[in-house]
Design a protein around this motif. Structure first.
Motif, PDB file in Angstrom:
ATOM      1  N   SER B 216       0.843  -0.990  -0.023  1.00 43.62           N
ATOM      2  CA  SER B 216       0.040   0.090  -0.043  1.00 43.62           C
ATOM      3  C   SER B 216       0.964   1.205   0.044  1.00 43.62           C
ATOM      4  O   SER B 216       0.528   2.287  -0.500  1.00 43.62           O
ATOM      5  CB  SER B 216      -1.038   0.015   1.257  1.00 43.62           C
ATOM      6  OG  SER B 216      -0.223   0.033   2.382  1.00 43.62           O
ATOM      7  N   GLY B 217       1.879   1.104   0.476  1.00 38.43           N
ATOM      8  CA  GLY B 217       3.113   2.173   0.485  1.00 38.43           C
ATOM      9  C   GLY B 217       3.586   2.507  -0.968  1.00 38.43           C
ATOM     10  O   GLY B 217       3.767   3.476  -1.267  1.00 38.43           O
ATOM     11  N   SER B 218       3.562   1.380  -1.629  1.00 33.92           N
ATOM     12  CA  SER B 218       4.020   1.429  -2.844  1.00 33.92           C
ATOM     13  C   SER B 218       2.908   2.225  -3.773  1.00 33.92           C
ATOM     14  O   SER B 218       3.280   2.988  -4.668  1.00 33.92           O
ATOM     15  CB  SER B 218       4.478   0.022  -3.466  1.00 33.92           C
ATOM     16  OG  SER B 218       4.594   0.220  -4.923  1.00 33.92           O
ATOM     17  N   THR B 219       1.796   1.790  -3.559  1.00 34.40           N
ATOM     18  CA  THR B 219       0.638   2.406  -4.159  1.00 34.40           C
ATOM     19  C   THR B 219       0.740   4.031  -3.669  1.00 34.40           C
ATOM     20  O   THR B 219       0.498   5.011  -4.830  1.00 34.40           O
ATOM     21  CB  THR B 219      -0.717   1.981  -3.836  1.00 34.40           C
ATOM     22  OG1 THR B 219      -0.626   0.334  -3.756  1.00 34.40           O
ATOM     23  CG2 THR B 219      -1.973   2.326  -4.346  1.00 34.40           C
ATOM     24  N   MET B 289      -1.373  -0.444  12.520  1.00 35.88           N
ATOM     25  CA  MET B 289      -0.912   0.960  12.294  1.00 35.88           C
ATOM     26  C   MET B 289       0.372   1.355  12.123  1.00 35.88           C
ATOM     27  O   MET B 289       0.838   1.958  11.223  1.00 35.88           O
ATOM     28  CB  MET B 289      -1.720   1.561  13.363  1.00 35.88           C
ATOM     29  CG  MET B 289      -3.167   1.572  13.500  1.00 35.88           C
ATOM     30  SD  MET B 289      -3.971   2.422  12.011  1.00 35.88           S
ATOM     31  CE  MET B 289      -3.650   4.069  12.536  1.00 35.88           C
ATOM     32  N   LEU B 290       1.139   0.898  13.041  1.00 30.67           N
ATOM     33  CA  LEU B 290       2.639   1.039  13.045  1.00 30.67           C
ATOM     34  C   LEU B 290       3.338   0.449  11.567  1.00 30.67           C
ATOM     35  O   LEU B 290       3.878   1.225  10.817  1.00 30.67           O
ATOM     36  CB  LEU B 290       3.429   0.305  14.139  1.00 30.67           C
ATOM     37  CG  LEU B 290       2.997   0.891  15.404  1.00 30.67           C
ATOM     38  CD1 LEU B 290       3.771   0.321  16.411  1.00 30.67           C
ATOM     39  CD2 LEU B 290       3.796   2.311  15.439  1.00 30.67           C
ATOM     40  N   LEU B 291       2.851  -0.640  10.956  1.00 33.96           N
ATOM     41  CA  LEU B 291       3.424  -1.010   9.854  1.00 33.96           C
ATOM     42  C   LEU B 291       2.675  -0.180   8.661  1.00 33.96           C
ATOM     43  O   LEU B 291       3.492   0.234   7.809  1.00 33.96           O
ATOM     44  CB  LEU B 291       2.937  -2.494   9.735  1.00 33.96           C
ATOM     45  CG  LEU B 291       3.324  -3.503  10.282  1.00 33.96           C
ATOM     46  CD1 LEU B 291       2.692  -4.810  10.244  1.00 33.96           C
ATOM     47  CD2 LEU B 291       4.794  -3.744   9.593  1.00 33.96           C
ATOM     48  N   ILE B 292       1.487   0.351   8.569  1.00 34.12           N
ATOM     49  CA  ILE B 292       1.223   1.229   7.779  1.00 34.12           C
ATOM     50  C   ILE B 292       1.878   2.682   7.904  1.00 34.12           C
ATOM     51  O   ILE B 292       2.417   3.095   6.705  1.00 34.12           O
ATOM     52  CB  ILE B 292      -0.128   1.539   8.001  1.00 34.12           C
ATOM     53  CG1 ILE B 292      -1.213   0.389   7.755  1.00 34.12           C
ATOM     54  CG2 ILE B 292      -0.781   2.760   7.058  1.00 34.12           C
ATOM     55  CD1 ILE B 292      -2.730   0.293   8.142  1.00 34.12           C
ATOM     56  N   PHE B 293       2.179   2.855   8.999  1.00 34.57           N
ATOM     57  CA  PHE B 293       2.907   4.511   9.202  1.00 34.57           C
ATOM     58  C   PHE B 293       4.371   4.280   8.481  1.00 34.57           C
ATOM     59  O   PHE B 293       4.786   4.890   7.829  1.00 34.57           O
ATOM     60  CB  PHE B 293       3.236   4.901  10.525  1.00 34.57           C
ATOM     61  CG  PHE B 293       1.801   5.399  11.186  1.00 34.57           C
ATOM     62  CD1 PHE B 293       1.050   5.987  10.401  1.00 34.57           C
ATOM     63  CD2 PHE B 293       1.566   5.311  12.441  1.00 34.57           C
ATOM     64  CE1 PHE B 293      -0.311   6.334  11.055  1.00 34.57           C
ATOM     65  CE2 PHE B 293       0.407   5.562  12.996  1.00 34.57           C
ATOM     66  CZ  PHE B 293      -0.459   6.344  12.316  1.00 34.57           C
ATOM     67  N   ALA B 294       4.917   2.834   8.802  1.00 38.30           N
ATOM     68  CA  ALA B 294       6.243   2.653   8.390  1.00 38.30           C
ATOM     69  C   ALA B 294       6.209   2.555   6.782  1.00 38.30           C
ATOM     70  O   ALA B 294       7.223   3.165   6.138  1.00 38.30           O
ATOM     71  CB  ALA B 294       6.775   1.429   8.990  1.00 38.30           C
ATOM     72  N   SER B 295       5.194   1.751   6.211  1.00 39.79           N
ATOM     73  CA  SER B 295       5.278   1.830   4.829  1.00 39.79           C
ATOM     74  C   SER B 295       4.920   3.112   4.277  1.00 39.79           C
ATOM     75  O   SER B 295       5.601   3.305   3.073  1.00 39.79           O
ATOM     76  CB  SER B 295       3.930   0.967   4.542  1.00 39.79           C
ATOM     77  OG  SER B 295       3.376   1.181   3.416  1.00 39.79           O
ATOM     78  N   MET B 296       4.058   4.030   4.869  1.00 47.18           N
ATOM     79  CA  MET B 296       3.777   5.461   3.978  1.00 47.18           C
ATOM     80  C   MET B 296       5.201   6.364   4.292  1.00 47.18           C
ATOM     81  O   MET B 296       5.464   7.084   3.232  1.00 47.18           O
ATOM     82  CB  MET B 296       2.721   6.067   4.915  1.00 47.18           C
ATOM     83  CG  MET B 296       1.537   5.479   4.782  1.00 47.18           C
ATOM     84  SD  MET B 296       1.104   5.349   2.972  1.00 47.18           S
ATOM     85  CE  MET B 296      -0.230   3.891   2.919  1.00 47.18           C
ATOM     86  N   ALA B 297       5.870   6.059   5.312  1.00 51.11           N
ATOM     87  CA  ALA B 297       7.034   6.906   5.530  1.00 51.11           C
ATOM     88  C   ALA B 297       8.054   6.407   4.370  1.00 51.11           C
ATOM     89  O   ALA B 297       8.712   7.327   3.742  1.00 51.11           O
ATOM     90  CB  ALA B 297       7.607   6.665   7.105  1.00 51.11           C
ATOM     91  N   ILE B 298       8.151   5.239   4.243  1.00 53.75           N
ATOM     92  CA  ILE B 298       9.149   4.385   3.013  1.00 53.75           C
ATOM     93  C   ILE B 298       8.584   5.109   1.865  1.00 53.75           C
ATOM     94  O   ILE B 298       9.514   5.472   1.051  1.00 53.75           O
ATOM     95  CB  ILE B 298       9.166   2.942   3.219  1.00 53.75           C
ATOM     96  CG1 ILE B 298       9.967   2.572   4.705  1.00 53.75           C
ATOM     97  CG2 ILE B 298       9.993   2.512   1.861  1.00 53.75           C
ATOM     98  CD1 ILE B 298       9.559   0.984   4.885  1.00 53.75           C
ATOM     99  N   ALA B 299       7.527   5.146   1.687  1.00 53.86           N
ATOM    100  CA  ALA B 299       6.925   5.721   0.203  1.00 53.86           C
ATOM    101  C   ALA B 299       7.247   7.084   0.101  1.00 53.86           C
ATOM    102  O   ALA B 299       7.613   7.324  -0.981  1.00 53.86           O
ATOM    103  CB  ALA B 299       5.302   5.367   0.231  1.00 53.86           C
ATOM    104  N   ALA B 300       6.956   7.953   1.106  1.00 53.64           N
ATOM    105  CA  ALA B 300       7.317   9.245   0.957  1.00 53.64           C
ATOM    106  C   ALA B 300       8.821   9.403   0.547  1.00 53.64           C
ATOM    107  O   ALA B 300       9.169  10.424  -0.268  1.00 53.64           O
ATOM    108  CB  ALA B 300       6.991  10.206   2.177  1.00 53.64           C
TER     109      ALA B 300
END
Lengths: 313, 395
Positions: B216-219, B289-300
Motif C-alpha cells: 500500500s506504500g508502493s501505491t 497501524m505502525l506497519l502502515i505508518f512505516a510503509s507510508m514513510a518509506i513511500a514518501a
C-alpha cells in the motif's frame, strides 16, 4: 484601470548559471487583459510561476492586490485562478468532481459550492457532461474543463498560460470569448501565448518577452507605432533559394528579411521605392512570384524588428 | 481541513481504480489461500495431527530371558498410547521375523538379546537388536518408541553408576512404577498446550497481510508521482494550501485505504479460511497501524528522492520482496544468517508481534516487538521529515 494590481519589480530568477527571468519590471492594471507574448523559453511561464507563488524569487519583489507574494503566498493564491499550460485534471474522476475538489480547496462549501461548480461548468459549456470522466473528452473539452477548475471561486486575477495549445479553432474561439467574458465580470486577466494573433485579439496591453528580458510593453497601438516607420512586404513565390535571401539581406534599405516555406517577408522604409529593386533581385535568381502584398506592421513585425527572429522560431 | 479534503479525494480516487482493488484486496486473499494450502506441509502445528496406521513390529524374545527388565518392556509396550502406534507380534526366531519383514507382513523387527536383563542389571548399557523395514515413517515411529524405553533404562543406569545399586532400585521403582502399571514413557500432545502453534494459513495470512500493507506504500508512492506526471500537483500547489498539507493529505488517504485493506484481509481470512487472529484486537490494530505508518514513510522517502515513477516503483518492489523473503514471509528459512538479516526488516517485527498475538504469547514479547516497530517508525518519520525539508514535494 490605472491602479497596479500586479506589481513586478526588478525580478530575477536563475536556474544554476542560466538566467530565466532577468530584472523584469512590470505593472498590470486592475481590470485589464494583459497579454504576455514571447517564443517558447522566453521566461513567460517562469514569470507566471513567480507571480502565483509557485516559485521562489531570487531577487526583486512581486505583489498582487497589494500583497507580497514572498511574504504571504497563501493570501495571494486565494486571489488567483491559474489555468496551467498542461492539462491538470484527474481523468478518472467525473468533471464535476474535479471542479468540486479544487473549489473545496479554495474554501467553498455547501450551497455556494454547488452553485459555483454548476456555474463554472456552464460557463465552459460542459454542464451536460458534468458526470462524465475527462478521459472520454476531446482535447478542446479538456482545455475548457481546465479553465473551469480555475475560475469557480471568482478570482480577482486569472492567469492563463497558453490555454489554447493543441486545440481546434472552434474550441479556441470559445476560450477566447470566455476570456473576454471573465474580464467583463471583473477579473484581471494575464494571458500568455506564443500565438501573436490570439494575444493581439484580446489584450488591452501587451508585454513581449525574449530570453528572460521584457523587450517591449504597451498598448497594441503604442507597440505598432514603434515599427510604423517600416512597411511589410509579403511575397509568395516558388524556387526561393538561400542566394536570393542573402542578396535581399545585403540591400542597404531593406531592414529585415525572413523566409519560411514559400514566403519571403521584408521590412522596408518605403515599399514604393524599394519594390523595383526587390523584384529585380527575385528575377535575377529565377524566383517565380505567385503573389505580393504590402501589410501594416503587427506584433510579429515588432518582435522580428527587435530580435531579428520570428516568434515561432 | 484541507488535509482531509485531499485525503478524502485520494481515497475516492483509489477506490475507483480497478488495479488498486485487485492488488490490495483480492491478491493477498488469493495468495494466503494458495500459500497456506500448498505449504502447510512445512508446519507441524495446530493443524490436525495426521492419522498414521500403527506400525507392525515383530518381537523376538530369546528363550529364558524373562527378567524384570523384559517384563518392564512388555508392560511398556501395552501402554494405551503405545498401542496406538505399534502392534507387537511375538515371533519365535529371528529368521522367522526376518522372513515376515521381507514379505512386508511386519514393518519392523526387535530382538531382545539373550543377556538383555543380565546386561542391564550388571549396569551396562541397554541395547536391543533392531531390524528396519522399507517404510521410513514406520521405522521412525517404532525407533522412537523403543529408543524412548531404552533411554529411560539407561537413565536409570546412569543414576546407579553415581549413587549405587540402591539408587538404581529406587530410580527404577520411581520411574517404572509397580509391575503391571500402564504408565507410559511417551506423552502425546501438542508442543504448545495453549494453542501456541500456528497453522500454515495463519502464518501466511500474517506474512501476506504485512507484505500487502507494505505494498500500500508502493501505491502511495505511485500516487505521489502521478500527481506530478498528470500536472495536478502544479494546480494543487497554486491553491491556498501548503505543500506539506498536500503530502500529508495524500499520505492519510493512502493510509485509510491500507486500514480498510487490513480489515478486509483479517475479516475475509477469518470467515473463509478460519484464520484465528488471536484475542488481542487492540494490539493487532496497533501493530498494523505502525506497519502502515512505516510503509507510508518509506513511500514518501522513495517518492521524494526518486527521479522517475518507474525507478521508485522498482525500488519499492525490490525492498518489499527482499524484506518479505528475509523475514521468512514466503517460506520459513531455517538458515542462521538469513534469519539474522530478517531481524532488520519491518516484516520480522510485524510477524513476531502478530504471531505472538495469535498464539496468546507472552505480553512482554508482544510489547517488545511493537516497541521495535514503533522505534523503526519513529526513525523513518524523522528521515521523511529531513528528506522533505531538503528535497520538498514540487511539481
Amino acid at each position: 484601470m490605472n491602479m497596479a494590481f500586479v506589481e513586478i519589480k526588478d525580478v530575477v530568477k536563475r536556474y544554476g548559471s542560466n538566467i530565466s527571468v532577468d530584472h523584469l519590471n512590470l505593472s498590470i492594471h486592475e481590470g485589464e487583459i494583459f497579454g504576455l507574448l514571447g517564443p517558447n523559453g522566453a521566461g513567460k511561464s517562469t514569470a507566471i510561476n513567480m507571480m502565483s507563488g509557485l516559485m521562489k524569487i531570487d531577487h526583486g519583489s512581486i505583489s498582487v492586490d497589494g500583497i507580497s507574494v514572498n511574504d504571504r503566498p497563501l493570501e495571494v493564491k486565494k486571489r488567483i485562478g491559474l489555468v496551467p499550460q498542461d492539462l491538470a485534471l484527474y481523468e478518472t474522476m467525473p468533471a464535476a468532481d474535479n471542479v468540486t475538489f479544487f473549489a473545496k480547496l479554495h474554501g467553498l462549501r455547501g450551497k455556494l459550492l454547488k452553485e459555483r461548480v454548476e456555474e463554472a461548468l456552464e460557463f465552459v459549456g460542459l454542464q451536460d457532461r458534468a458526470k462524465e470522466m475527462p478521459a472520454t473528452f476531446s482535447g478542446g473539452m479538456k482545455r475548457r474543463l481546465n479553465i473551469a477548475c480555475a475560475i469557480m471561486h471568482h478570482p480577482k486575477l486569472i492567469i492563463m498560460d497558453e490555454p489554447t495549445v493543441g486545440i481546434d479553432p472552434q474550441s479556441r474561439n470559445h476560450i477566447l470569448e470566455s476570456v473576454r467574458t471573465l474580464n467583463k465580470m471583473g477579473s484581471t486577466i494575464i494571458y500568455t501565448s506564443h500565438y501573436m494573433e490570439e494575444v493581439a485579439a484580446i489584450s488591452d496591453r501587451v508585454a513581449i518577452m525574449d530570453q528572460g528580458h521584457m523587450i517591449a510593453c504597451g498598448t497594441q497601438q503604442e507597440l505598432r507605432e514603434r515599427v510604423s516607420s517600416l512597411e511589410k512586404i509579403v511575397i509568395k513565390a516558388t524556387q526561393i533559394t538561400e542566394a536570393v535571401i542573402d542578396e535581399l539581406k545585403l540591400h542597404p534599405r531593406i531592414s529585415r528579411v525572413s523566409s519560411y516555406e514559400d514566403v519571403i517577408e521584408l521590412y522596408v522604409a518605403s515599399s514604393q521605392q524599394e519594390l523595383q529593386d526587390i523584384l529585380f533581385i527575385c528575377a535575377k535568381h529565377n524566383v517565380i512570384l505567385q503573389s505580393l502584398a504590402c501589410e501594416e506592421p503587427d506584433l510579429e513585425s515588432l518582435f522580428l524588428n527587435l530580435t531579428g527572429r520570428k516568434l515561432r522560431d | 481541513m484541507n488535509i482531509w479534503i485531499i485525503a478524502w479525494f485520494e481515497l475516492r480516487r483509489m477506490f475507483r481504480t480497478r488495479t488498486v482493488i485487485m492488488n490490495l484486496f483480492l491478491l493477498p486473499l488469493i495468495l494466503i489461500f494458495i500459500l497456506g494450502t500448498a505449504l502447510s506441509i512445512f508446519f507441524n502445528s495446530g493443524d490436525k495431527i495426521p492419522d498414521l496406521d500403527p506400525v507392525k513390529v515383530a518381537m523376538v524374545e530369546s528363550v529364558g530371558n524373562r527378567g524384570a527388565v523384559t517384563s518392564q518392556l512388555n508392560t511398556y509396550l501395552q501402554g494405551p498410547d503405545i498401542v496406538k502406534m505399534i502392534i507387537v507380534q511375538d515371533v519365535a526366531t529371528t529368521e522367522e521375523a526376518e522372513k515376515l519383514l521381507r514379505s512386508q507382513k511386519v514393518d519392523y523387527v526387535v530382538t531382545v538379546p539373550i543377556d538383555f536383563d543380565h546386561q542391564v542389571m550388571s549396569g551396562k548399557e541397554a541395547k536391543l537388536q533392531l531390524m528396519l523395514g522399507s517404510n521410513r515413517t514406520a521405522n521412525m515411529v517404532a525407533g522412537t518408541v523403543f529408543d524412548s524405553f531404552l533411554d529411560e533404562i539407561n537413565h536409570g543406569q546412569a543414576v546407579a553408576s553415581v549413587v549405587g545399586s540402591m539408587g538404581l532400585h529406587q530410580e527404577v521403582a520411581i520411574s517404572s512404577g509397580a509391575p503391571g502399571d500402564t504408565h507410559s514413557y511417551v506423552t502425546v500432545g501438542k508442543l504448545n498446550d495453549e494453542a501456541t502453534s500456528y497453522s500454515a494459513a495463519q502464518y501466511f495470512a500474517v506474512a501476506m497481510l504485512i507484505m500487502f500493507l507494505l505494498y500500500s506504500g508502493s501505491t502511495a508512492s505511485d500516487s505521489l508521482f502521478s500527481e506530478r506526471e498528470n500536472h495536478t500537483l502544479y494546480r494543487l500547489q497554486s491553491m491556498p494550501i501548503s505543500h506539506a498539507q498536500i503530502l500529508v493529505g495524500k499520505m492519510i488517504g493512502s493510509s485509510i485505504v491500507a486500514m480498510v485493506q487490513t480489515l478486509v484481509i483479517i475479516a475475509v481470512s477469518y470467515l473463509l479460511y478460519g484464520t484465528n487472529w488471536g484475542q488481542q484486537p487492540l494490539l493487532l490494530a496497533v501493530t498494523c497501524m505502525l506497519l502502515i505508518f512505516a510503509s507510508m514513510a518509506i513511500a514518501a522517502i522513495v517518492a521524494l528522492m526518486s527521479k522517475s515513477s518507474s525507478s521508485a516503483s522498482n525500488f519499492m518492489q525490490f525492498l518489499i520482496v527482499a524484506m518479505t523473503f528475509f523475514s521468512g514471509g514466503f517460506l520459513p528459512i531455517p538458515v542462521g544468517f538469513i534469519q539474522n538479516i530478517g531481524e532488520f526488516t519491518l516484516n520480522h517485527w510485524g510477524m513476531q508481534s502478530i504471531l505472538q498475538i495469535m498464539l496468546h504469547g507472552d505480553m512482554s514479547e508482544i510489547i517488545s516487538s511493537i516497541g521495535m516497530l514503533a522505534g523503526i517508525c519513529a526513525a523513518l518519520l524523522a528521515v521523511t521529515a529531513i528528506v522533505y525539508r531538503k528535497v520538498g514535494y514540487h511539481a
